[in-house]
Enzyme design. Structure first.
Site, PDB file in Angstrom:
ATOM      1  N   LYS A 238       0.838  -1.303  -0.274  1.00  0.00           N
ATOM      2  CA  LYS A 238       0.135  -0.039   0.004  1.00  0.00           C
ATOM      3  C   LYS A 238       0.872   1.249   0.068  1.00  0.00           C
ATOM      4  CE  LYS A 238      -3.499  -0.187  -0.786  1.00  0.00           C
ATOM      5  NZ  LYS A 238      -3.954  -0.570  -2.008  1.00  0.00           N
TER       6      LYS A 238
ATOM      7  N   HIS B 169       7.239  -7.181  -1.940  1.00  0.00           N
ATOM      8  CA  HIS B 169       7.015  -6.371  -0.874  1.00  0.00           C
ATOM      9  C   HIS B 169       8.024  -6.525   0.006  1.00  0.00           C
ATOM     10  CE1 HIS B 169       3.338  -5.086  -2.415  1.00  0.00           C
ATOM     11  NE2 HIS B 169       2.826  -5.917  -2.419  1.00  0.00           N
TER      12      HIS B 169
ATOM     13  N   MET C 140      -6.124   4.919 -14.046  1.00  0.00           N
ATOM     14  CA  MET C 140      -5.932   3.387 -13.508  1.00  0.00           C
ATOM     15  C   MET C 140      -7.254   2.917 -12.644  1.00  0.00           C
ATOM     16  SD  MET C 140      -1.978   3.393 -12.856  1.00  0.00           S
ATOM     17  CE  MET C 140      -1.951   1.471 -12.356  1.00  0.00           C
TER      18      MET C 140
END
Length: 315
Positions: A66, A130, A254
């Site tokens: 995020k 990540h 997007m």
């Protein structure tokens, strides 16, 4: 790691259907003290990850969940393909190879056999993850592959991750923001502590193969940010290319296409895309707690200066 929209939607919807069948206590597994979604990876995959063979021309993108990695991924894909000038046949070959990966495009996702299948992807591969440095496969830092690290101010990251957690069928929801905030501050969320993640990457801020860019920097001037990225990876584009890609990859553009690109996952991935939304969630005490934590972990560092914490995170 993927340009194939239909395959991503199919994989995502399959994951979601599996996720709702799992009891909350079975949604995560722990690997080296950090939680990961059990529907997307496994301890066996994390062990097999060590065998991943990086190539010198790999384009590696990493960022804590995020922080804007899906946005950055699309930018980099457009920059890379514009530079490469793939023919229609070459692009078809790349898409077909990516279909055979059979997993969502993150390095730590999939079954243990994913790393053998990754060998069949044609160069240049765009690899997303990540993970922090100490959990990356040894070959990544040993090769000449370049790593683009995305960071975002921790207050907005926390808020975005909170909504993501509660909207994702493969993750257990939190009963309240306060409950979630305590877990986030203590690293009891998937992928562990964001502060630990930042502290680790700060050690690489002057590494010749590592470039750190902030979400806020890209929001301030996306074209300038993309020019920095292109220069880092050695991509050659003209001014018109940068303007065209910036227009294609705005958050709003997007978000409008998210159903087409990500299916039901689209609404979860693309929520607000703004800077400063944390002000609607943080109490005075929580605000002060995070300020103290950031200062304790990163005060006076080059990364703190790059992130402009005082600009974006002060009430």
């Amino acid at each position: 790691m993927s340009r194939n929209r239909g395959r991503i939607i199919e994989i995502t919807e399959n994951l979601f259907s599996q996720g709702v069948k799992r009891p909350p206590e079975a949604m995560f597994f722990s690997y080296k003290g950090i939680l990961y979604p059990a529907s997307m990876s496994s301890p066996e995959t994390m062990e097999a990850l060590k065998s991943f063979e990086a190539r010198n021309d790999d384009v590696i993108i990493t960022g804590y969940p995020k922080t804007g990695t899906n946005w950055l991924e699309q930018m980099v894909k457009e920059l890379e393909s514009t530079d490469a000038k793939y023919t229609e046949e070459e692009m078809k070959e790349r898409i077909n190879a990516e279909k055979k990966l059979e997993t969502f495009p993150r390095l730590e996702f999939g079954d243990p056999g994913i790393y053998e299948r990754l060998k069949k992807l044609p160069s240049r591969r765009i690899i997303l993850t990540h993970l922090p440095p100490h959990l990356l496969p040894p070959s990544v830092l040993q090769s000449k592959a370049k790593i683009l690290v995305l960071v975002r101010n921790p207050k907005d990251t926390a808020v975005s991750y909170y909504h993501f957690y509660n909207d994702m069928p493969v993750m257990p929801s939190f009963a309240s923001w306060d409950e979630y905030f305590a877990a986030f501050m203590n690293g009891k969320v998937a992928w562990g502590s964001y502060f630990d993640h930042l502290v680790e990457w700060n050690k690489y801020i002057d590494h010749e193969k590592v470039m750190i860019i902030s979400y806020e920097e890209l929001k301030e001037d996306q074209v300038l940010g993309m020019k920095r990225i292109a220069a880092f990876f050695g991509f050659s584009l003209c001014e018109e290319d940068f303007l065209r890609i910036a227009k294609m990859t705005t958050f709003q553009a997007m978000k409008e296409k998210s159903k087409e690109t990500h299916g039901q996952f689209g609404d979860i991935l693309f929520r607000k895309g703004v800077v400063g939304n944390w002000r609607d969630h943080f109490s005075k005490a929580q605000n002060e707690e995070m300020d103290r934590k950031f200062e304790e972990c990163l005060g006076g560092t080059k990364l703190a200066a790059r992130m402009k914490y005082d600009v974006y995170c002060k009430a």
